[in-house]
Design a protein around this motif. Sequence first.
Motif, PDB file in Angstrom:
ATOM      1  N   VAL A 181      -4.097  11.120  -0.270  1.00 51.67           N
ATOM      2  CA  VAL A 181      -4.696  10.025  -0.529  1.00 51.67           C
ATOM      3  C   VAL A 181      -5.470   9.556   0.255  1.00 51.67           C
ATOM      4  O   VAL A 181      -5.062   9.532   1.491  1.00 51.67           O
ATOM      5  N   VAL A 182      -6.870   8.812  -0.022  1.00 55.08           N
ATOM      6  CA  VAL A 182      -7.804   8.393   0.816  1.00 55.08           C
ATOM      7  C   VAL A 182      -7.678   6.907   0.665  1.00 55.08           C
ATOM      8  O   VAL A 182      -8.143   6.502  -0.482  1.00 55.08           O
ATOM      9  N   LEU A 183      -7.347   5.963   1.424  1.00 52.60           N
ATOM     10  CA  LEU A 183      -7.539   4.596   1.393  1.00 52.60           C
ATOM     11  C   LEU A 183      -8.790   3.982   1.585  1.00 52.60           C
ATOM     12  O   LEU A 183      -9.277   3.915   2.736  1.00 52.60           O
ATOM     13  N   VAL A 184      -9.608   3.839   0.833  1.00 51.81           N
ATOM     14  CA  VAL A 184     -10.993   3.287   0.812  1.00 51.81           C
ATOM     15  C   VAL A 184     -11.239   1.719   1.067  1.00 51.81           C
ATOM     16  O   VAL A 184     -10.978   1.083  -0.025  1.00 51.81           O
ATOM     17  N   ASN A 185     -11.350   1.368   2.363  1.00 49.07           N
ATOM     18  CA  ASN A 185     -11.414   0.157   2.651  1.00 49.07           C
ATOM     19  C   ASN A 185     -12.631  -0.536   2.605  1.00 49.07           C
ATOM     20  O   ASN A 185     -13.769  -0.146   3.187  1.00 49.07           O
ATOM     21  N   VAL A 221       0.875  -1.177   0.013  1.00 53.65           N
ATOM     22  CA  VAL A 221       0.001   0.117  -0.057  1.00 53.65           C
ATOM     23  C   VAL A 221       0.811   1.258  -0.058  1.00 53.65           C
ATOM     24  O   VAL A 221       0.652   2.376  -0.892  1.00 53.65           O
ATOM     25  N   ARG A 222       1.982   1.121   0.841  1.00 57.47           N
ATOM     26  CA  ARG A 222       2.849   2.422   0.659  1.00 57.47           C
ATOM     27  C   ARG A 222       3.453   2.684  -0.591  1.00 57.47           C
ATOM     28  O   ARG A 222       3.735   3.767  -0.999  1.00 57.47           O
ATOM     29  N   ASP A 223       3.885   1.962  -1.317  1.00 54.46           N
ATOM     30  CA  ASP A 223       4.581   1.630  -2.659  1.00 54.46           C
ATOM     31  C   ASP A 223       3.350   2.369  -3.491  1.00 54.46           C
ATOM     32  O   ASP A 223       3.720   3.020  -4.480  1.00 54.46           O
ATOM     33  N   ILE A 224       2.104   1.929  -3.521  1.00 54.04           N
ATOM     34  CA  ILE A 224       1.133   2.572  -4.141  1.00 54.04           C
ATOM     35  C   ILE A 224       0.925   4.045  -4.069  1.00 54.04           C
ATOM     36  O   ILE A 224       1.097   4.978  -5.006  1.00 54.04           O
ATOM     37  N   VAL A 225       0.775   4.175  -2.635  1.00 55.01           N
ATOM     38  CA  VAL A 225       0.960   5.681  -2.436  1.00 55.01           C
ATOM     39  C   VAL A 225       2.069   6.556  -2.879  1.00 55.01           C
ATOM     40  O   VAL A 225       1.911   7.632  -3.519  1.00 55.01           O
ATOM     41  N   ARG A 226       2.972   6.018  -2.769  1.00 52.38           N
ATOM     42  CA  ARG A 226       4.499   6.711  -3.231  1.00 52.38           C
ATOM     43  C   ARG A 226       4.377   6.886  -4.645  1.00 52.38           C
ATOM     44  O   ARG A 226       4.994   7.851  -5.255  1.00 52.38           O
ATOM     45  N   SER A 227       3.820   5.842  -5.343  1.00 48.51           N
ATOM     46  CA  SER A 227       3.890   6.104  -6.827  1.00 48.51           C
ATOM     47  C   SER A 227       2.693   7.060  -7.221  1.00 48.51           C
ATOM     48  O   SER A 227       3.315   7.926  -8.128  1.00 48.51           O
ATOM     49  N   LEU A 228       1.792   7.029  -6.582  1.00 44.58           N
ATOM     50  CA  LEU A 228       0.812   8.216  -6.988  1.00 44.58           C
ATOM     51  C   LEU A 228       1.284   9.611  -6.599  1.00 44.58           C
ATOM     52  O   LEU A 228       1.246  10.449  -7.217  1.00 44.58           O
ATOM     53  N   ALA A 229       2.017   9.621  -5.556  1.00 46.81           N
ATOM     54  CA  ALA A 229       2.678  10.975  -5.015  1.00 46.81           C
ATOM     55  C   ALA A 229       3.613  11.401  -5.916  1.00 46.81           C
ATOM     56  O   ALA A 229       3.528  12.439  -6.101  1.00 46.81           O
ATOM     57  N   SER A 230       4.347  10.396  -6.550  1.00 49.67           N
ATOM     58  CA  SER A 230       5.501  10.913  -7.512  1.00 49.67           C
ATOM     59  C   SER A 230       4.837  11.671  -8.921  1.00 49.67           C
ATOM     60  O   SER A 230       5.685  12.334  -9.458  1.00 49.67           O
ATOM     61  N   HIS A 231       3.688  11.370  -8.954  1.00 41.79           N
ATOM     62  CA  HIS A 231       3.045  11.853 -10.146  1.00 41.79           C
ATOM     63  C   HIS A 231       2.293  13.402  -9.871  1.00 41.79           C
ATOM     64  O   HIS A 231       1.358  14.020 -10.545  1.00 41.79           O
ATOM     65  N   ASP A 240       6.992  10.050   4.182  1.00 39.59           N
ATOM     66  CA  ASP A 240       6.743  10.315   2.684  1.00 39.59           C
ATOM     67  C   ASP A 240       6.417  11.340   2.212  1.00 39.59           C
ATOM     68  O   ASP A 240       5.731  12.449   2.981  1.00 39.59           O
ATOM     69  N   ASP A 241       6.521  11.792   0.849  1.00 37.05           N
ATOM     70  CA  ASP A 241       6.157  13.085   0.433  1.00 37.05           C
ATOM     71  C   ASP A 241       4.340  12.957   0.037  1.00 37.05           C
ATOM     72  O   ASP A 241       4.296  13.173  -1.063  1.00 37.05           O
ATOM     73  N   ALA A 242       3.918  12.801   0.919  1.00 39.82           N
ATOM     74  CA  ALA A 242       2.313  12.432   0.651  1.00 39.82           C
ATOM     75  C   ALA A 242       1.460  12.146   2.002  1.00 39.82           C
ATOM     76  O   ALA A 242       2.156  12.229   3.102  1.00 39.82           O
ATOM     77  N   TYR A 243       0.420  12.471   1.992  1.00 38.10           N
ATOM     78  CA  TYR A 243      -0.651  12.453   3.175  1.00 38.10           C
ATOM     79  C   TYR A 243      -1.784  11.487   2.709  1.00 38.10           C
ATOM     80  O   TYR A 243      -2.190  11.744   1.896  1.00 38.10           O
ATOM     81  N   ALA A 244      -1.765  10.557   3.727  1.00 35.60           N
ATOM     82  CA  ALA A 244      -2.815   9.456   3.618  1.00 35.60           C
ATOM     83  C   ALA A 244      -3.689   9.335   4.825  1.00 35.60           C
ATOM     84  O   ALA A 244      -3.111   9.595   5.884  1.00 35.60           O
ATOM     85  N   VAL A 245      -4.716   8.934   4.741  1.00 37.73           N
ATOM     86  CA  VAL A 245      -5.804   8.533   5.512  1.00 37.73           C
ATOM     87  C   VAL A 245      -6.757   7.587   5.100  1.00 37.73           C
ATOM     88  O   VAL A 245      -7.008   7.300   3.979  1.00 37.73           O
TER      89      VAL A 245
END
Length: 245
Positions: A104-108, A89-99, A128-133
């Motif tokens: 990011v909201v993690l919809v569970n 999950v962290r890698d996915i968010v990092r990928s998104l943040a790189s663009h 990381d260079d992102a904000y996630a909840v």
Amino acid sequence: MHLERTTWTDIDTVATDLAMVPIGSTEQHGPHAALGTDTRNAEAVAESAAERLDDPVIVSPAVPVGIAEEHRQFSGTLWTSESTFRSYVRDIVRSLASHGFDRVVLVNGHGGNIAALREVAGTITRHDDAYAVPFTWFDEVGDHASRMGHGGPLETALLQHANPDCVHEDRLEDAAAEASDRWGEWQGRTNLAFDSAEFTENGVVGDPREASADLGADLLDAATDALVELLETVAEHETDRPPHR
């Protein structure tokens, strides 16, 4: 805007830093509901919110395998370790943040993911260079939340509304007949059970006969309202971390 349905050149022109990652599980949901119930339901809520939100939001492909070893005795269930899940999950968010999609909201859609998602969202936000909840849809449906089981009325109802092909309506009676009425084997506030097979014969907790497509529509509306409000808040949230004191 769904990443897997869009070209990179179109994604490159989207003016937003907001994204959602639907996260589910591939696990038993009794004899009547598909193994992909949690993933389909998370996707339905995320898609509904994306359609209702006034501003654009990126929707990533869903994560279909989560923390589900508690269902290991039931055929078809897949699971990963918590550490692998958090890293993925962290890698996915990092990928998104790189663009540039760094809010990011993690919809569970799966209860077994909740603790790990809160932890990884904190790690992402701190390091990381992102904000996630994290956002878990069945916690955001008002009074209906108290009826949450497993393959019970809430999950079944949302499937009946959003993905009716994933529900075997002719098996609801049998599913209810062998269902448990409580998640676990309890002594006081301590759950003695670790696997669902310890307390339910067919994997079901709750009565799926109480489900209906109309209830599913209500659940989707309530979860969508809550998710849209969260997305709007996240879009405006101050993401600078407090300094050391």
